[in-house]
Design a protein around this motif. Structure first.
Motif, mmCIF file in Angstrom:
data_model
loop_
_atom_site.group_PDB
_atom_site.id
_atom_site.type_symbol
_atom_site.label_atom_id
_atom_site.label_comp_id
_atom_site.label_asym_id
_atom_site.label_seq_id
_atom_site.Cartn_x
_atom_site.Cartn_y
_atom_site.Cartn_z
ATOM 1 N N LEU A 1 0.840 -1.190 0.000
ATOM 2 C CA LEU A 1 0.000 0.000 0.000
ATOM 3 C C LEU A 1 0.874 1.239 0.000
ATOM 4 N N ARG A 2 0.473 2.200 -0.777
ATOM 5 C CA ARG A 2 1.208 3.448 -0.800
ATOM 6 C C ARG A 2 0.529 4.450 0.112
ATOM 7 N N ARG A 3 1.349 5.171 0.838
ATOM 8 C CA ARG A 3 0.824 6.119 1.816
ATOM 9 C C ARG A 3 1.243 7.515 1.425
ATOM 10 N N ILE A 4 0.299 8.321 1.021
ATOM 11 C CA ILE A 4 0.574 9.715 0.697
ATOM 12 C C ILE A 4 0.719 10.485 2.008
ATOM 13 N N PHE A 5 1.811 11.212 2.164
ATOM 14 C CA PHE A 5 1.987 11.935 3.417
ATOM 15 C C PHE A 5 2.133 13.430 3.208
ATOM 16 N N ALA A 6 2.156 13.898 1.972
ATOM 17 C CA ALA A 6 2.256 15.336 1.766
ATOM 18 C C ALA A 6 1.788 15.711 0.374
ATOM 19 N N PHE A 7 1.156 16.872 0.285
ATOM 20 C CA PHE A 7 0.857 17.493 -0.990
ATOM 21 C C PHE A 7 1.670 18.775 -1.069
ATOM 22 N N VAL A 8 2.412 18.906 -2.149
ATOM 23 C CA VAL A 8 3.330 20.027 -2.317
ATOM 24 C C VAL A 8 2.807 20.916 -3.431
ATOM 25 N N GLY A 9 2.623 22.181 -3.130
ATOM 26 C CA GLY A 9 1.996 23.094 -4.074
ATOM 27 C C GLY A 9 2.904 24.219 -4.520
ATOM 28 N N PRO A 10 2.352 25.116 -5.306
ATOM 29 C CA PRO A 10 3.124 26.218 -5.887
ATOM 30 C C PRO A 10 3.885 27.011 -4.833
ATOM 31 N N GLY A 11 5.148 27.287 -5.135
ATOM 32 C CA GLY A 11 5.989 28.024 -4.207
ATOM 33 C C GLY A 11 6.750 27.141 -3.243
ATOM 34 N N ASP A 12 6.337 25.882 -3.146
ATOM 35 C CA ASP A 12 6.996 24.978 -2.198
ATOM 36 C C ASP A 12 8.233 24.351 -2.814
ATOM 37 N N TYR A 13 9.192 24.078 -1.949
ATOM 38 C CA TYR A 13 10.360 23.300 -2.325
ATOM 39 C C TYR A 13 10.182 21.878 -1.800
ATOM 40 N N PHE A 14 10.810 20.951 -2.498
ATOM 41 C CA PHE A 14 10.817 19.573 -1.992
ATOM 42 C C PHE A 14 11.994 18.823 -2.624
ATOM 43 N N GLY A 15 12.300 17.682 -2.042
ATOM 44 C CA GLY A 15 13.326 16.825 -2.620
ATOM 45 C C GLY A 15 14.712 17.029 -2.049
ATOM 46 N N ALA A 16 14.828 17.601 -0.860
ATOM 47 C CA ALA A 16 16.140 17.815 -0.258
ATOM 48 C C ALA A 16 16.592 16.550 0.454
ATOM 49 N N ASN A 17 17.318 15.716 -0.241
ATOM 50 C CA ASN A 17 17.916 14.531 0.371
ATOM 51 C C ASN A 17 19.403 14.536 0.039
ATOM 52 N N GLU B 1 5.972 7.534 8.961
ATOM 53 C CA GLU B 1 5.661 6.123 8.791
ATOM 54 C C GLU B 1 4.759 5.586 9.883
ATOM 55 N N VAL B 2 4.662 6.303 10.976
ATOM 56 C CA VAL B 2 3.898 5.810 12.122
ATOM 57 C C VAL B 2 2.444 6.228 11.974
ATOM 58 N N GLY B 3 1.602 5.331 12.354
ATOM 59 C CA GLY B 3 0.179 5.673 12.359
ATOM 60 C C GLY B 3 -0.393 5.868 10.982
ATOM 61 N N ARG B 4 0.368 5.589 9.976
ATOM 62 C CA ARG B 4 -0.147 5.724 8.624
ATOM 63 C C ARG B 4 -0.955 4.488 8.259
ATOM 64 N N GLY B 5 -1.685 4.677 7.184
ATOM 65 C CA GLY B 5 -2.588 3.616 6.824
ATOM 66 C C GLY B 5 -3.604 3.429 7.921
ATOM 67 N N GLN B 6 -4.312 2.330 7.887
ATOM 68 C CA GLN B 6 -5.255 2.083 8.972
ATOM 69 C C GLN B 6 -4.985 0.720 9.599
ATOM 70 N N PRO B 7 -3.726 0.530 10.080
ATOM 71 C CA PRO B 7 -3.452 -0.736 10.741
ATOM 72 C C PRO B 7 -4.106 -0.760 12.114
ATOM 73 N N SER B 8 -4.270 -1.964 12.606
ATOM 74 C CA SER B 8 -4.862 -2.093 13.927
ATOM 75 C C SER B 8 -3.873 -1.604 14.978
#
Lengths: 232, 232
Positions: free
Chosen positions: A66-82, B133-140
């Motif tokens: 299952l994929r878990r979306i944890f953020a929506f990044v919009g105009p003006g935002d930066y992302f990808g700093a790894n 990663e914690v509390g994501r999804g709907q695990p028990s």
DNA sequence: CGACCCCTTGATAATTGTCAATCCAGGTGG
DNA sequence: CCACCTGGATTGACAATTATCAAGGGGTCG
């Protein structure tokens, strides 16, 4: 709430500085279509991005598939700093226009202004920080949705717009909020009845009311306006 | 899982570099007793900390008056990297020994090695990333607890210990996992029956078995060992 | 105009939150 | 060393919320 304030401050204070900082580098732009990915978890990290138009979703692929979306990044935002490798996957939610910033160049000019470099990276981790506030406690699905539209509402007022349509499907939003799509749907109905949310076609609108209802052909044009809205 | 791997890599690769980096500065140590706070949300950010002994919890104060613990910071971890002001509150879970690193000094020596500076800040945001990663999804609730002890288990193996006792109350853990204390208690009972978790006195143990049961006086001594364990 | 996909709605089962009472470990004071 | 005390932990019963499954409808796009 506090996070929202931090956000706006970042937008006011840092973006200019960070923008000037990255302007020292050779930048370029790329486009993406909805659903296309920018990078995957584990990829080597070579670029930081700034969203010029459209929306990006950041997600993790769980071991359960299952994929878990944890953020929506919009105009003006930066992302990808790894620094080493990607710690998540980035995908286009909508038609996308991005500015690409090479990490190698950032590290090079970081000597001249380490504070600006840190601010850029902090702007990127903003999405992780916000995530901490989402889904916490045990609020009902309606309250989660209400908190989400409140945070999105902050963006539209700062953008000077009267309304914004959610630039992603309800399934995505349900994933983000950590509830079942059906539950989100019911919560949306509930908020629509109370006027805290509006609906236009299949899209949810927050803030101002959606444009007046017209015939099908017109609606398509309005959706174009919607796209313009969520892209600023 | 992926996050865990990132974590171990950070521990192996970056800590030495980061440690050498901060050694250039004048550092000092402080102690704290359980429950004492290190800083509050909104405070000006002047120091970064490294945990030498004990555990710290990071939390947000919700507008509803409820505090939400979103991270437990243990030995070897860095935390507190904020440029402007604190974005959360930090409190001692146990008896604490910390190394204090002034941010002003970090920014000064950041010119010589911006990568090390970024790595230090990235190490601090590690806790925010893990939170995603914690509390994501709907695990028990049981699965949430299982995932938590799996992540904590990583720490004990890397520390060379056979077991570790959770250095905070079940109420704190329930808060962190986003479930009611009663629900967590039931989940703990469930995992104890399956041998995935052990109990010694009022403390939960993960990894190796707790020390053998003895009389009251002896148990107190064992608990001292427990403290040593969770402090490495 | 038609097909596909997402959204919607309903019914049901499972999980969890809540409330309340009790237990017990650990600390305190005698 | 022991009785007492306190707060977290436990257990049970119940209500509320939500996930799940299934079916239908409507928008969107080709």
């Amino acid at each position: 709430m506090e996070g929202v304030r931090d956000m706006s401050k970042l937008a006011l204070v840092n973006d200019d500085q960070v923008g000037a900082f990255v302007q020292q580098l050779r930048l370029w732009r790329i486009q993406r279509r909805p659903g296309q990915s920018l990078y995957h978890e584990g990829d080597p990290a070579e670029f930081v991005y700034r969203v010029d138009k459209g929306w990006v979703r950041l997600l993790l692929d769980g071991e359960d598939g299952l994929r878990r979306i944890f953020a929506f990044v919009g105009p003006g935002d930066y992302f990808g700093a790894n620094l080493q490798e990607r710690d998540c996957t980035a995908e286009a939610c909508t038609d996308l226009q991005l500015t690409v910033i090479p990490v190698a160049g950032l590290l090079r000019i970081g000597r001249t202004d380490p504070v600006a470099l840190l601010e850029l990276f902090e702007a990127c981790t903003k999405h992780y920080r916000e995530r901490v506030e989402v889904g916490r406690g045990q609020p009902s699905a309606a309250e989660k949705l209400r908190a989400f539209i409140a945070r999105m509402g902050e963006r539209i007022t700062s953008g000077g717009r009267s309304g914004i349509c959610l630039p992603f499907s309800q399934v995505n939003l349900a994933n983000y909020l950590g509830v079942a799509p059906e539950t989100l749907c019911r919560a949306a109905v509930q908020l629509c009845e109370r006027g805290e949310l509006a609906r236009h076609g299949r899209r949810l609108w927050i803030g101002g009311c959606p444009p007046p209802r017209q015939k099908t052909g017109k609606q398509a044009k309005e959706l174009g306006a919607c796209d313009a809205a969520h892209a600023w």
